[in-house]
Motif scaffolding. Sequence first.
Motif, PDB file in Angstrom:
ATOM      1  N   ALA A 108       0.831  -1.208   0.000  1.00  0.00           N
ATOM      2  CA  ALA A 108       0.000   0.000   0.000  1.00  0.00           C
ATOM      3  C   ALA A 108       0.865   1.257   0.000  1.00  0.00           C
ATOM      4  O   ALA A 108       0.572   2.225  -0.711  1.00  0.00           O
ATOM      5  CB  ALA A 108      -0.937  -0.012   1.203  1.00  0.00           C
ATOM      6  N   VAL A 109       1.945   1.235   0.778  1.00  0.00           N
ATOM      7  CA  VAL A 109       2.851   2.392   0.803  1.00  0.00           C
ATOM      8  C   VAL A 109       3.550   2.534  -0.544  1.00  0.00           C
ATOM      9  O   VAL A 109       3.718   3.651  -1.055  1.00  0.00           O
ATOM     10  CB  VAL A 109       3.870   2.261   1.960  1.00  0.00           C
ATOM     11  CG1 VAL A 109       4.905   3.366   1.893  1.00  0.00           C
ATOM     12  CG2 VAL A 109       3.164   2.286   3.298  1.00  0.00           C
ATOM     13  N   GLN A 110       3.938   1.409  -1.145  1.00  0.00           N
ATOM     14  CA  GLN A 110       4.592   1.461  -2.463  1.00  0.00           C
ATOM     15  C   GLN A 110       3.655   2.021  -3.519  1.00  0.00           C
ATOM     16  O   GLN A 110       4.102   2.742  -4.416  1.00  0.00           O
ATOM     17  CB  GLN A 110       5.046   0.067  -2.889  1.00  0.00           C
ATOM     18  CG  GLN A 110       6.313  -0.379  -2.222  1.00  0.00           C
ATOM     19  CD  GLN A 110       6.714  -1.787  -2.641  1.00  0.00           C
ATOM     20  OE1 GLN A 110       5.871  -2.613  -2.978  1.00  0.00           O
ATOM     21  NE2 GLN A 110       8.001  -2.052  -2.606  1.00  0.00           N
ATOM     22  N   ARG A 111       2.370   1.664  -3.436  1.00  0.00           N
ATOM     23  CA  ARG A 111       1.405   2.216  -4.390  1.00  0.00           C
ATOM     24  C   ARG A 111       1.293   3.721  -4.237  1.00  0.00           C
ATOM     25  O   ARG A 111       1.217   4.451  -5.225  1.00  0.00           O
ATOM     26  CB  ARG A 111       0.034   1.582  -4.180  1.00  0.00           C
ATOM     27  CG  ARG A 111      -0.263   0.417  -5.061  1.00  0.00           C
ATOM     28  CD  ARG A 111      -1.749   0.072  -5.036  1.00  0.00           C
ATOM     29  NE  ARG A 111      -2.344   0.095  -3.709  1.00  0.00           N
ATOM     30  CZ  ARG A 111      -2.447  -0.959  -2.905  1.00  0.00           C
ATOM     31  NH1 ARG A 111      -1.966  -2.120  -3.292  1.00  0.00           N
ATOM     32  NH2 ARG A 111      -3.001  -0.854  -1.706  1.00  0.00           N
ATOM     33  N   ASP A 112       1.264   4.200  -2.996  1.00  0.00           N
ATOM     34  CA  ASP A 112       1.114   5.633  -2.751  1.00  0.00           C
ATOM     35  C   ASP A 112       2.382   6.415  -3.048  1.00  0.00           C
ATOM     36  O   ASP A 112       2.334   7.548  -3.528  1.00  0.00           O
ATOM     37  CB  ASP A 112       0.696   5.882  -1.295  1.00  0.00           C
ATOM     38  CG  ASP A 112      -0.699   5.376  -0.997  1.00  0.00           C
ATOM     39  OD1 ASP A 112      -1.470   5.121  -1.964  1.00  0.00           O
ATOM     40  OD2 ASP A 112      -1.036   5.232   0.192  1.00  0.00           O
ATOM     41  N   TYR A 113       3.541   5.816  -2.740  1.00  0.00           N
ATOM     42  CA  TYR A 113       4.827   6.496  -2.887  1.00  0.00           C
ATOM     43  C   TYR A 113       5.826   5.559  -3.563  1.00  0.00           C
ATOM     44  O   TYR A 113       6.651   4.926  -2.902  1.00  0.00           O
ATOM     45  CB  TYR A 113       5.368   6.929  -1.526  1.00  0.00           C
ATOM     46  CG  TYR A 113       4.363   7.700  -0.704  1.00  0.00           C
ATOM     47  CD1 TYR A 113       3.982   8.986  -1.051  1.00  0.00           C
ATOM     48  CD2 TYR A 113       3.768   7.121   0.413  1.00  0.00           C
ATOM     49  CE1 TYR A 113       3.053   9.682  -0.307  1.00  0.00           C
ATOM     50  CE2 TYR A 113       2.847   7.814   1.173  1.00  0.00           C
ATOM     51  CZ  TYR A 113       2.494   9.095   0.803  1.00  0.00           C
ATOM     52  OH  TYR A 113       1.571   9.777   1.537  1.00  0.00           O
ATOM     53  N   PRO A 114       5.783   5.439  -4.880  1.00  0.00           N
ATOM     54  CA  PRO A 114       6.660   4.500  -5.590  1.00  0.00           C
ATOM     55  C   PRO A 114       8.147   4.795  -5.404  1.00  0.00           C
ATOM     56  O   PRO A 114       8.974   3.900  -5.491  1.00  0.00           O
ATOM     57  CB  PRO A 114       6.267   4.644  -7.064  1.00  0.00           C
ATOM     58  CG  PRO A 114       5.039   5.453  -7.101  1.00  0.00           C
ATOM     59  CD  PRO A 114       4.879   6.122  -5.786  1.00  0.00           C
ATOM     60  N   ALA A 115       8.500   6.027  -5.117  1.00  0.00           N
ATOM     61  CA  ALA A 115       9.913   6.392  -4.962  1.00  0.00           C
ATOM     62  C   ALA A 115      10.546   5.736  -3.731  1.00  0.00           C
ATOM     63  O   ALA A 115      11.770   5.555  -3.683  1.00  0.00           O
ATOM     64  CB  ALA A 115      10.058   7.904  -4.866  1.00  0.00           C
ATOM     65  N   LEU A 116       9.751   5.363  -2.746  1.00  0.00           N
ATOM     66  CA  LEU A 116      10.292   4.776  -1.528  1.00  0.00           C
ATOM     67  C   LEU A 116      10.786   3.343  -1.735  1.00  0.00           C
ATOM     68  O   LEU A 116      11.614   2.858  -0.981  1.00  0.00           O
ATOM     69  CB  LEU A 116       9.248   4.774  -0.409  1.00  0.00           C
ATOM     70  CG  LEU A 116       8.827   6.137   0.112  1.00  0.00           C
ATOM     71  CD1 LEU A 116       7.768   5.978   1.184  1.00  0.00           C
ATOM     72  CD2 LEU A 116      10.015   6.906   0.647  1.00  0.00           C
ATOM     73  N   ALA A 117      10.283   2.656  -2.735  1.00  0.00           N
ATOM     74  CA  ALA A 117      10.634   1.251  -2.962  1.00  0.00           C
ATOM     75  C   ALA A 117      12.029   1.087  -3.543  1.00  0.00           C
ATOM     76  O   ALA A 117      12.573   0.000  -3.528  1.00  0.00           O
ATOM     77  CB  ALA A 117       9.610   0.610  -3.888  1.00  0.00           C
ATOM     78  N   GLN A 118      12.605   2.140  -4.016  1.00  0.00           N
ATOM     79  CA  GLN A 118      13.918   2.046  -4.656  1.00  0.00           C
ATOM     80  C   GLN A 118      15.032   2.000  -3.666  1.00  0.00           C
ATOM     81  O   GLN A 118      15.036   2.448  -2.615  1.00  0.00           O
ATOM     82  CB  GLN A 118      14.129   3.226  -5.594  1.00  0.00           C
ATOM     83  CG  GLN A 118      13.105   3.244  -6.696  1.00  0.00           C
ATOM     84  CD  GLN A 118      13.200   4.492  -7.538  1.00  0.00           C
ATOM     85  OE1 GLN A 118      13.959   5.389  -7.247  1.00  0.00           O
ATOM     86  NE2 GLN A 118      12.417   4.549  -8.572  1.00  0.00           N
TER      87      GLN A 118
END
Length: 118
Positions: A108-118
């Motif tokens: 859910a966090v990755q969907r909202d903020y894709p930049a954090l997954a990198q």
Amino acid sequence: MRWFARRTRGNIWDEAIDAPLGDIEAAARIRAICDAAAASAADSAQPGQRERYERAARVAMEIAMKIADDLMRDDAVRRIVDLCMKADDAKTAQILFRAIQAGWVREAVQRDYPALAQ
């Protein structure tokens, strides 16, 4: 006549905690802190607002560390990540994102903020 004098209301994150909080009370307090600090986070370019946001985030993180239930802690951390992203504090948000253990919360966090997954 001080009876009718308005008292300045303090910030919720500056209020003392009288007794140990249970997981539900801690999660509710973190939710209230994040809601109250959202305006400061949005205006974090201003010096005074940045300080308020940082204090609120710090207190919320301290409370979140004491939550024993994994899912409640992950939900609380997600709320703090939302607060950090409102303040354009991607560094802190990314560190907190790594602390989330539940897969569906991370997604859910990755969907909202894709930049954090990198």
